[in-house]
Design a protein around this motif. Structure first.
Motif, short mmCIF file in Angstrom:
data_model
loop_
_atom_site.label_atom_id
_atom_site.label_comp_id
_atom_site.label_asym_id
_atom_site.label_seq_id
_atom_site.Cartn_x
_atom_site.Cartn_y
_atom_site.Cartn_z
N ARG A 72 0.87 -1.18 0.00
CA ARG A 72 0.00 0.00 0.00
C ARG A 72 0.90 1.23 0.00
N HIS A 230 13.38 3.85 3.75
CA HIS A 230 12.16 4.64 3.53
C HIS A 230 11.69 5.25 4.85
N ARG A 232 8.75 6.13 7.71
CA ARG A 232 7.66 5.34 8.32
C ARG A 232 6.39 5.51 7.51
N1 UDH Z 1 3.50 -2.30 3.81
C1 UDH Z 1 2.96 -1.49 2.82
N2 UDH Z 1 2.42 -0.29 3.15
C2 UDH Z 1 2.36 0.16 4.42
C3 UDH Z 1 2.92 -0.66 5.42
C4 UDH Z 1 3.49 -1.87 5.09
O1 UDH Z 1 2.97 -1.85 1.65
O2 UDH Z 1 1.85 1.25 4.65
C5 UDH Z 1 3.99 -3.66 3.45
C6 UDH Z 1 5.27 -3.66 2.65
O3 UDH Z 1 5.34 -4.80 1.86
C7 UDH Z 1 6.30 -3.72 3.77
C8 UDH Z 1 5.63 -4.73 4.70
O4 UDH Z 1 4.26 -4.42 4.62
O5 UDH Z 1 7.54 -4.16 3.32
C9 UDH Z 1 6.12 -4.69 6.13
O6 UDH Z 1 5.95 -3.42 6.67
P1 UDH Z 1 6.70 -2.97 7.99
O7 UDH Z 1 6.23 -1.64 8.36
O8 UDH Z 1 6.62 -4.05 9.02
O9 UDH Z 1 8.22 -3.02 7.61
P2 UDH Z 1 9.10 -1.97 6.86
O10 UDH Z 1 10.46 -2.56 6.82
O11 UDH Z 1 9.11 -0.67 7.81
O12 UDH Z 1 8.51 -1.56 5.56
C10 UDH Z 1 9.71 -0.74 9.05
C11 UDH Z 1 9.21 0.42 9.88
C12 UDH Z 1 10.03 0.54 11.12
C13 UDH Z 1 9.16 0.61 12.32
C14 UDH Z 1 10.00 0.52 13.56
C15 UDH Z 1 9.12 0.53 14.79
N3 UDH Z 1 9.93 0.32 15.97
#
Ligand code: UDH
Ligand code: NGS
Length: 285
Positions: A72, A230, A232
């Motif tokens: 998303r 990226h 948050r």
């Molecule tokens: N995802 C989306 N859109 C969103 C959120 C998540 O497409 O708005 C999908 C995407 O495939 C992502 C996965 O869900 O790779 C996992 O999301 P995540 O938020 O668990 O992991 P990500 O590595 O971000 O993308 C890490 C955020 C750090 C938060 C730390 C809090 N302590």
């Protein structure tokens, strides 16, 4: 729709099975983490058919793979992932389809439930044997990291660039994971209850172990992934209920999951390189 997919998937019977490890695999591969235009990626892979489907011509693939990507507001990452992943999947001579599962706003993001949606919707469109759930920002760096299913569920990551090619903790089960159709059904899929960030991957791991499976993980050199940095995401705040939920994972396992996933498909489109399924998830149901 299913008929059309099935037709595409019919296999000629007089071919030998594709090798388990294609001779084209070399080990470490370059990753491309810069933004890329989808039309550039499309022109690189003319052999991928509409909907994101590929099947080797010279041999019969051993299984049908559905790659499920929850996504998303991360289209740029999706294009980067496809730019890297398609090359690897084609080299591995796999029969695969890419499914992108997007969740309508404004509901808080629910990664676990989108896995359930991906599994159920993929099976409405074709008879897939293997499911790989793939975060949009995890880029494999070794083409010997085989995108297939085995006798136990597998965690593909052994180290990720954002953690200096290590994992945040030993039992981490996020990022990229695989299940056979049966394995995912037997564990009753993911929990639907994790709205927001955190915990759903720990819950999924508990479900696997509770049903008597053990966990596989690729060795250090093979399971090395790069990540795309990226900001948050909005609509995915840390979920304060996650610790309590993880504690009750085993007790809830048979009561909610794949068997209780309620959602509405708001659109389903076949793009050149993927099938995109958009869903509405009601938080109060
Ligand atoms: N995802 C989306 N859109 C969103 C959120 C998540 O497409 O708005 C999908 C995407 O495939 C992502 C996965 O869900 O790779 C996992 O999301 P995540 O938020 O668990 O992991 P990500 O590595 O971000 O993308 C890490 C955020 C750090 C938060 C730390 C809090 N302590
Ligand atoms: C743990 C989370 C997992 C998450 C992992 C890594 O703390 O869901 O961090 O997160 N578990 C709980 O919150 C109970 S990451 O840095 O990739 O955002 O996957």
């Amino acid at each position: 729709q299913k008929q059309q997919h099935e037709k595409q998937q019919q296999q000629p019977s007089n071919k030998t099975f594709c090798p388990k490890k294609s001779k084209q695999l070399v080990g470490t591969i370059q990753t491309y983490l810069d933004p890329v235009n989808i039309s550039t990626v499309e022109s690189k892979y003319p052999e991928v058919r509409k909907g994101g489907n590929f099947r080797p011509k010279e041999c019969t693939a051993r299984e049908r793979l559905a790659v499920i990507i929850p996504c998303r507001n991360r289209t740029q990452h999706l294009h980067i992932l496809l730019n890297n992943l398609l090359r690897l999947l084609i080299k591995q001579r796999l029969d695969f389809t890419i499914f992108v599962i997007d969740q309508d706003l404004p509901t808080t993001f629910n990664r676990g439930m989108l896995f359930n949606v991906g599994y159920l919707e993929a099976l409405k469109r074709g008879s897939y044997d293997c499911f790989i759930f793939h975060d949009v920002d995890m880029i494999p760096t070794n083409d010997k990291c085989l995108y297939r299913c085995t006798h136990n569920p597998r965690h593909f990551l052994s180290g990720v660039s954002k953690w200096k090619y290590r994992l945040p903790y030993k039992s981490y089960f996020g990022g990229v994971v695989s299940f056979t159709r049966d394995q995912y059904r037997k564990i009753n899929g993911d929990s639907n209850l994790y709205f927001g960030w955190g915990g759903e991957d720990d819950d999924l791991r508990a479900r696997i172990l509770h049903k008597g499976y053990s966990l596989l993980r690729y060795p250090q050199s093979i399971g090395r992934y790069d990540t795309i940095s990226h900001q948050r995401d909005s609509g995915n705040k840390a979920n304060p209920a996650r610790f309590k939920l993880v504690k009750s994972a085993k007790a809830r396992q048979d009561l909610e999951g794949l068997n209780t996933a309620r959602y509405t498909v708001t659109s389903s489109v076949t793009r050149r390189l993927y099938t995109k399924i958009q869903v509405y998830i009601n938080m109060t149901e």
